[in-house]
Scaffold this motif. Structure first.
Motif, PDB file in Angstrom:
ATOM      1  N   GLY A   1       0.804  -1.215   0.000  1.00 27.98           N
ATOM      2  CA  GLY A   1       0.000   0.000   0.000  1.00 27.98           C
ATOM      3  C   GLY A   1       0.836   1.264   0.000  1.00 27.98           C
ATOM      4  N   VAL A   2       1.938   1.261  -0.759  1.00 23.21           N
ATOM      5  CA  VAL A   2       2.838   2.410  -0.807  1.00 23.21           C
ATOM      6  C   VAL A   2       3.199   2.717  -2.254  1.00 23.21           C
ATOM      7  CG1 VAL A   2       3.811   1.996   1.489  1.00 23.21           C
ATOM      8  CG2 VAL A   2       4.838   0.876  -0.511  1.00 23.21           C
ATOM      9  N   GLY A   3       3.963   3.795  -2.439  1.00 22.39           N
ATOM     10  CA  GLY A   3       4.481   4.145  -3.749  1.00 22.39           C
ATOM     11  C   GLY A   3       6.001   4.098  -3.725  1.00 22.39           C
ATOM     12  N   ALA A   4       6.624   4.449  -4.855  1.00 19.96           N
ATOM     13  CA  ALA A   4       8.084   4.429  -4.930  1.00 19.96           C
ATOM     14  C   ALA A   4       8.577   5.459  -5.923  1.00 19.96           C
ATOM     15  CB  ALA A   4       8.591   3.049  -5.327  1.00 19.96           C
ATOM     16  N   GLU A   5       9.790   5.917  -5.692  1.00 22.64           N
ATOM     17  CA  GLU A   5      10.478   6.805  -6.624  1.00 22.64           C
ATOM     18  C   GLU A   5      11.803   6.138  -6.986  1.00 22.64           C
ATOM     19  OE1 GLU A   5      12.354  10.880  -5.679  1.00 22.64           O
ATOM     20  OE2 GLU A   5      10.329  11.336  -6.425  1.00 22.64           O
ATOM     21  N   ILE A   6      11.991   5.887  -8.283  1.00 24.22           N
ATOM     22  CA  ILE A   6      13.172   5.190  -8.776  1.00 24.22           C
ATOM     23  C   ILE A   6      14.027   6.152  -9.583  1.00 24.22           C
ATOM     24  CG2 ILE A   6      14.019   3.325 -10.274  1.00 24.22           C
ATOM     25  CD1 ILE A   6      12.691   2.369  -7.718  1.00 24.22           C
ATOM     26  N   ASP A   7      15.330   6.147  -9.319  1.00 24.90           N
ATOM     27  CA  ASP A   7      16.277   6.969 -10.066  1.00 24.90           C
ATOM     28  C   ASP A   7      16.873   6.104 -11.177  1.00 24.90           C
ATOM     29  OD1 ASP A   7      18.316   8.513 -11.070  1.00 24.90           O
ATOM     30  OD2 ASP A   7      19.178   9.027  -9.106  1.00 24.90           O
TER      31      ASP A   7
ATOM     32  N   THR B   1      13.504   4.990  -3.401  1.00 25.45           N
ATOM     33  CA  THR B   1      12.929   5.134  -2.064  1.00 25.45           C
ATOM     34  C   THR B   1      11.441   4.791  -2.092  1.00 25.45           C
ATOM     35  OG1 THR B   1      14.480   6.963  -1.675  1.00 25.45           O
ATOM     36  CG2 THR B   1      12.654   6.726  -0.113  1.00 25.45           C
ATOM     37  N   ILE B   2      10.975   4.186  -1.021  1.00 24.93           N
ATOM     38  CA  ILE B   2       9.539   3.965  -0.828  1.00 24.93           C
ATOM     39  C   ILE B   2       8.925   5.273  -0.321  1.00 24.93           C
ATOM     40  CG2 ILE B   2       7.783   2.726   0.496  1.00 24.93           C
ATOM     41  CD1 ILE B   2       9.073   1.006  -1.600  1.00 24.93           C
ATOM     42  N   VAL B   3       7.806   5.666  -0.925  1.00 27.34           N
ATOM     43  CA  VAL B   3       7.139   6.921  -0.561  1.00 27.34           C
ATOM     44  C   VAL B   3       5.660   6.654  -0.270  1.00 27.34           C
ATOM     45  CG1 VAL B   3       8.731   8.307  -1.943  1.00 27.34           C
ATOM     46  CG2 VAL B   3       6.608   7.462  -2.975  1.00 27.34           C
ATOM     47  N   ARG B   4       5.005   7.639   0.295  1.00 29.32           N
ATOM     48  CA  ARG B   4       3.563   7.527   0.523  1.00 29.32           C
ATOM     49  C   ARG B   4       2.826   7.644  -0.810  1.00 29.32           C
ATOM     50  NH1 ARG B   4       2.679   7.606   5.878  1.00 29.32           N
ATOM     51  NH2 ARG B   4       4.333   8.524   7.190  1.00 29.32           N
ATOM     52  N   GLY B   5       1.616   7.133  -0.833  1.00 31.54           N
ATOM     53  CA  GLY B   5       0.826   7.174  -2.062  1.00 31.54           C
ATOM     54  C   GLY B   5       0.837   5.829  -2.759  1.00 31.54           C
ATOM     55  N   LYS B   6       0.428   5.836  -4.021  1.00 35.80           N
ATOM     56  CA  LYS B   6       0.321   4.570  -4.754  1.00 35.80           C
ATOM     57  C   LYS B   6       1.047   4.602  -6.099  1.00 35.80           C
ATOM     58  CE  LYS B   6      -2.420   2.699  -1.700  1.00 35.80           C
ATOM     59  NZ  LYS B   6      -3.830   2.388  -1.973  1.00 35.80           N
ATOM     60  N   ARG B   7       1.838   5.641  -6.360  1.00 33.98           N
ATOM     61  CA  ARG B   7       2.456   5.796  -7.666  1.00 33.98           C
ATOM     62  C   ARG B   7       3.894   5.281  -7.674  1.00 33.98           C
ATOM     63  NH1 ARG B   7       0.186   8.932 -11.418  1.00 33.98           N
ATOM     64  NH2 ARG B   7       2.220   9.443 -12.311  1.00 33.98           N
ATOM     65  N   LEU B   8       4.292   4.789  -8.839  1.00 31.95           N
ATOM     66  CA  LEU B   8       5.683   4.402  -9.076  1.00 31.95           C
ATOM     67  C   LEU B   8       6.245   5.386 -10.092  1.00 31.95           C
ATOM     68  CD1 LEU B   8       8.202   2.674  -9.044  1.00 31.95           C
ATOM     69  CD2 LEU B   8       7.040   1.018 -10.513  1.00 31.95           C
ATOM     70  N   ASN B   9       7.111   6.280  -9.639  1.00 35.87           N
ATOM     71  CA  ASN B   9       7.692   7.301 -10.494  1.00 35.87           C
ATOM     72  C   ASN B   9       9.140   6.964 -10.820  1.00 35.87           C
ATOM     73  OD1 ASN B   9       5.370   9.001 -10.469  1.00 35.87           O
ATOM     74  ND2 ASN B   9       5.955   9.715  -8.420  1.00 35.87           N
ATOM     75  N   VAL B  10       9.498   7.134 -12.084  1.00 36.34           N
ATOM     76  CA  VAL B  10      10.874   6.916 -12.520  1.00 36.34           C
ATOM     77  C   VAL B  10      11.473   8.257 -12.903  1.00 36.34           C
ATOM     78  CG1 VAL B  10      12.385   5.741 -14.145  1.00 36.34           C
ATOM     79  CG2 VAL B  10      10.298   4.616 -13.354  1.00 36.34           C
ATOM     80  N   ILE B  11      12.533   8.642 -12.223  1.00 34.66           N
ATOM     81  CA  ILE B  11      13.210   9.903 -12.485  1.00 34.66           C
ATOM     82  C   ILE B  11      14.305   9.676 -13.515  1.00 34.66           C
ATOM     83  CG2 ILE B  11      14.591  11.746 -11.469  1.00 34.66           C
ATOM     84  CD1 ILE B  11      13.299  11.060  -8.787  1.00 34.66           C
ATOM     85  N   GLY B  12      14.357  10.532 -14.515  1.00 35.10           N
ATOM     86  CA  GLY B  12      15.434  10.457 -15.487  1.00 35.10           C
ATOM     87  C   GLY B  12      15.206   9.454 -16.591  1.00 35.10           C
ATOM     88  N   ALA B  13      14.033   8.832 -16.652  1.00 38.32           N
ATOM     89  CA  ALA B  13      13.744   7.900 -17.746  1.00 38.32           C
ATOM     90  C   ALA B  13      13.466   8.696 -19.006  1.00 38.32           C
ATOM     91  CB  ALA B  13      12.555   7.026 -17.399  1.00 38.32           C
ATOM     92  N   SER B  14      14.048   8.283 -20.116  1.00 40.02           N
ATOM     93  CA  SER B  14      13.900   9.012 -21.367  1.00 40.02           C
ATOM     94  C   SER B  14      12.715   8.541 -22.194  1.00 40.02           C
ATOM     95  CB  SER B  14      15.181   8.871 -22.205  1.00 40.02           C
ATOM     96  OG  SER B  14      15.441   7.504 -22.478  1.00 40.02           O
ATOM     97  N   ALA B  15      12.076   7.459 -21.774  1.00 42.94           N
ATOM     98  CA  ALA B  15      10.939   6.929 -22.540  1.00 42.94           C
ATOM     99  C   ALA B  15       9.888   6.432 -21.568  1.00 42.94           C
ATOM    100  CB  ALA B  15      11.404   5.786 -23.450  1.00 42.94           C
ATOM    101  N   PRO B  16       8.611   6.398 -22.009  1.00 39.34           N
ATOM    102  CA  PRO B  16       7.560   5.858 -21.135  1.00 39.34           C
ATOM    103  C   PRO B  16       7.888   4.427 -20.727  1.00 39.34           C
ATOM    104  CG  PRO B  16       6.619   6.910 -23.077  1.00 39.34           C
ATOM    105  CD  PRO B  16       8.093   6.824 -23.317  1.00 39.34           C
ATOM    106  N   ILE B  17       7.586   4.100 -19.481  1.00 38.32           N
ATOM    107  CA  ILE B  17       7.856   2.766 -18.961  1.00 38.32           C
ATOM    108  C   ILE B  17       6.600   1.917 -19.082  1.00 38.32           C
ATOM    109  CG2 ILE B  17       8.508   1.457 -16.908  1.00 38.32           C
ATOM    110  CD1 ILE B  17      10.720   3.152 -18.202  1.00 38.32           C
TER     111      ILE B  17
END
Length: 334
Positions: free
Chosen positions: A245-251, A307-323
Motif C-alpha cells: 500500500g505504498v508508492g516508490a520513486e526510482i532513479d 525510495t519507498i514513498v507515501r501514495g500509490k504511484r511508481l515514479n521513474v526519475i530520469g527515464a527518457s521513454a515511457p515505462i
C-alpha cells in the motif's frame, strides 16, 4: 503399463524412462523416502514451510534449437529456487513433472535431468519424485519445498522511507533471450562485441538464484520486503507496492547494468527496467544501510535505486521513454 513414444526406440513406458532419469539421484538425511513410491516422505522442518511451483513450456519459455538441454534442466530448478531466495528460505525437496512430446529423444531427457541434478546438488535440494506425461510441447514443471527460520521476507512489509536496493545487474537476460531468438540486431563483430553477446546469452540460459543473499537479508531487522525479478523490475516492484500500500520513486541513473549490456544498448535502459528473467532480488530496507555494507553481507554487488514513498504511484526519475509493464505470462513475447 502406458506407452510413451520416446524417439530412441529403447524405452516403451513412462516407468522405464523415470527409472533411467532418476537412477543417479542422491538424497540428504531429511528425505526419508524418495523416488519409487506413491509419495515421497520428507522430515518436517523446525520452522515454516515454503512451497512454490513453476513451469517452463517449449515455444513459450524456451526453444530447443538454442537452449541446450542441460541448461534447460538447471534453469527449470533455478527459477523455483529464486522464489525461495526471495523469501529468505532454504530449498529442501522438489518433485518434477515432464510433459514429453513426440520426437523428443531419451538422450535429450537424460541431458535435461543431468542439468537438473547438478543444480539440485549445488543448491542442496533433494529430487524426491515426479511424473512423466504425454504433451503437445515439451514442458518441465517443478514443485519445490523450502524452509525458513524465525523470519521470512514478504511483499507486504515495505514502509515509507525505506530504501530500495537490487542485487547484481538488470536487463542482461532480456537481451540474452533477444539474441537467441534473433530479435536483436547484430552488433559489431569485434572480440568485445562477441564477448558481450556471449555473456548476455549465458545470463539468460543459466540464471543463478540468490539463495545466500536472501537468507542474509531475512536476518536483518526489521525484515525487508523483497521479491525476485522474474517479470521485470517495474512489474515486480509494483507487486511490493500493491501489497504494501505504498508508492516508490526510482532513479533511472542508479539502475545497475553490466558492461555487456552497456556495449549493446548504451544508455537505453528499457530492458533493464522492464526485461524479466534476471532472477535478481529487489528489496526494501530501513534507512541506514550502505551499498558497500550490504554487498559484503550478501556476497553480491548491491545498488540503491530509489525510495519507498507515501501514495500509490511508481515514479521513474530520469527515464527518457515511457515505462511499460514487464513480462506477462499471458501476453505474447516481443
Amino acid at each position: 503399463m502406458r506407452k510413451l513414444s520416446v524417439a530412441s526406440g529403447k524405452l516403451s513406458s513412462e516407468f522405464e524412462l523415470i527409472a533411467r532419469l532418476t537412477a543417479d539421484i542422491r538424497h540428504s538425511r531429511r528425505t526419508i523416502l524418495g523416488v519409487g513410491d506413491d509419495c515421497a516422505i520428507v522430515s518436517r522442518p523446525r520452522g515454516s514451510t515454503l512451497f512454490t511451483i513453476d513451469s517452463m513450456v517449449e515455444n513459450v519459455h524456451f526453444d530447443l534449437r538454442w537452449c541446450p538441454p542441460q541448461a534447460l534442466g538447471a534453469r527449470a530448478l533455478a527459477i523455483n529456487l529464486s522464489d525461495i531466495a526471495a523469501m529468505g528460505g532454504r530449498p529442501t525437496a522438489c518433485v518434477v513433472n515432464l510433459g514429453v512430446r513426440e520426437g523428443i529423444t531419451s538422450r535429450t531427457l537424460e541431458r535435461i535431468y543431468s542439468g537438473l541434478r547438478d543444480a539440485a546438488r549445488e543448491s542442496s535440494t533433494d529430487i524426491v519424485g515426479g511424473n512423466v506425461t504425454r504433451s503437445r510441447e515439451l514442458s518441465i514443471t517443478i514443485a519445490l519445498l523450502g524452509e525458513v527460520g524465525r523470519s521470512v521476507m514478504r511483499r507486504d512489509a515495505a514502509r515509507p522511507g525505506d530504501e530500495i536496493f537490487v542485487t547484481g545487474t538488470l536487463g542482461d537476460a532480456a537481451l540474452g533471450w533477444r539474441i537467441l531468438a534473433g530479435k536483436l540486431k547484430a552488433g559489431g563483430n569485434t572480440k568485445r562485441d562477441r564477448a558481450a553477446r556471449k555473456y548476455l546469452v549465458e545470463r539468460f540460459l543459466r540464471p543463478h538464484a540468490r539463495l545466500y543473499a536472501g537468507q542474509r537479508l531475512a536476518a536483518l531487522r526489521p525484515v525487508p520486503a523483497a521479491i525476485d525479478i522474474s517479470d521485470g523490475l517495474m512489474q515486480d516492484l509494483s507487486h511490493i507496492l500493491e501489497r504494501s500500500g505504498v508508492g516508490a520513486e526510482i532513479d533511472a541513473s542508479r539502475i545497475p547494468v553490466s558492461p555487456a549490456y552497456r556495449a549493446l544498448m548504451g544508455d537505453d535502459l528499457v530492458h533493464a527496467l522492464t526485461g524479466g528473467e534476471d532472477y535478481e532480488l529487489v528489496f526494501c530496507v530501513k534507512l541506514g544501510h550502505s551499498e558497500s555494507e550490504l554487498s559484503r553481507r550478501l556476497r553480491v554487488g548491491v545498488r540503491r535505486i530509489g525510495t519507498i514513498v507515501r501514495g500509490k504511484r511508481l515514479n521513474v526519475i530520469g527515464a527518457s521513454a515511457p515505462i511499460v509493464a514487464g513480462w506477462d505470462q499471458l501476453r505474447s513475447r516481443g
